[in-house]
Design an enzyme around this catalytic site. Structure first.
Site, mmCIF file in Angstrom:
data_model
loop_
_atom_site.group_PDB
_atom_site.id
_atom_site.type_symbol
_atom_site.label_atom_id
_atom_site.label_comp_id
_atom_site.label_asym_id
_atom_site.label_seq_id
_atom_site.Cartn_x
_atom_site.Cartn_y
_atom_site.Cartn_z
ATOM 1 N N HIS A 7 1.148 3.896 5.685
ATOM 2 C CA HIS A 7 0.327 2.431 5.766
ATOM 3 C C HIS A 7 0.337 1.906 4.304
ATOM 4 C CE1 HIS A 7 -1.085 1.798 9.791
ATOM 5 N NE2 HIS A 7 -1.667 3.070 9.824
ATOM 6 N N ARG A 32 10.100 -4.147 6.339
ATOM 7 C CA ARG A 32 9.772 -3.023 5.667
ATOM 8 C C ARG A 32 10.470 -2.871 4.394
ATOM 9 N NH1 ARG A 32 6.947 -3.141 9.560
ATOM 10 N NH2 ARG A 32 6.795 -1.835 11.225
ATOM 11 N N CYS A 88 5.040 -1.333 5.322
ATOM 12 C CA CYS A 88 5.279 -2.724 5.670
ATOM 13 C C CYS A 88 5.365 -3.616 4.361
ATOM 14 C CB CYS A 88 4.032 -3.290 6.541
ATOM 15 S SG CYS A 88 3.971 -2.270 8.073
#
Length: 270
Positions: free
Chosen positions: A174, A257, A248
């Site tokens: 994340h 990405r 991300c």
């Protein structure tokens, strides 16, 4: 002297408008409080909870390795071809695996050689350390959001190489919320060290290249020889010992990405 006449109908109409205005204000205030609580939960609480859990897991792995002294041997640890049922997830920082994902099937991991068990789904089996970012987090098998990424762990793409092995050791994490371990990987520069610690050895990779933005479906970046299928000028053409980090971008979105590549520089036994 004329006495003003107050029309009851107009008075009732004004009272209804006042009640509607008051009720609307109450609803807006309530919605504002709920949204604020959601933001606090996502941006603060999930980070705190995931970071604390990830730190405990790192400490547990270190105690386990020190207590048993067991290594992974000379064989290769392998995952299977799917992520354990969680999917890559649009906001998990992973890229679409395409045909590599096993088309949604879920086969049980095959057993390894004696003394060399293969990691189970969602099992934390290594520690990732990035000195420049003051980051030290567990690496778990699979890229399931609920069972891996949302716990503040970094997830290993199934089917890619394991630490120190030929091919591409590919990881997802994340960038925002849930511990956000990869929030600042855009700050990594060529030559920065990234260490991957297992029960048997510590593998040091050296940052080599960065792809600032590519499609979430660019599965080429995690292939055995990583090379973008969208930004064709980025990647490699020769076999090697690669490390790939994906997350991300831009921040607080999951549209694209960000990719960082490194090459294996050294290995030392534990």
């Amino acid at each position: 002297m004329r006495v003003p006449v107050i029309h009851q109908q107009a008075r009732r109409r004004r009272a209804r408008y006042a009640r509607l205005l008051w009720n609307g204000a109450e609803v807006l205030v309530t919605l504002g409080v709920v949204l604020m609580l959601l933001v606090v939960h996502q941006l603060w609480w999930t980070n705190r909870q995931a970071r604390e859990g990830a730190e405990r897991k790192v400490q547990a792995l270190e105690r386990e390795w020190e207590g048993t002294g067991e290594g992974e041997g000379e064989g290769e640890l392998r995952g299977t071809d799917v992520d354990g049922g969680g999917g890559s997830g649009a906001d998990g920082g992973s890229v679409d695996l395409g045909d590599r994902s096993g088309a949604g099937s879920r086969r049980a991991p095959a057993s390894g050689s004696a003394g060399n068990p293969r990691p189970r789904w969602t099992q934390a089996y290594a520690i990732l350390t990035i000195p420049r970012l003051d980051l030290r987090v567990p690496v778990a098998e699979g890229i399931s959001k609920g069972n891996v990424l949302n716990k503040g762990y970094v997830g290993h793409y199934p089917g890619t190489a394991q630490p120190g092995r030929a091919g591409n050791f590919a990881l997802a994490g994340h960038r925002n919320t849930h511990g956000e371990p990869f929030r600042y990987i855009n700050r990594l520069r060529r030559g920065d060290r990234i260490e991957v610690e297992t029960p048997a050895a510590v593998y040091t990779y050296v940052v080599d290249r960065t792809l600032a933005q590519t499609s979430a479906r660019d599965g080429g970046v995690i292939r055995e020889i990583p090379r973008s299928t969208v930004r064709t000028g980025y990647g490699y053409t020769d076999p090697g010992y690669y490390l790939t980090l994906t997350t991300c971008t831009p921040e607080y979105t999951s549209k694209y990405r960000l990719v960082v590549w490194g090459k294996l520089g050294s290995m030392r036994p534990r």
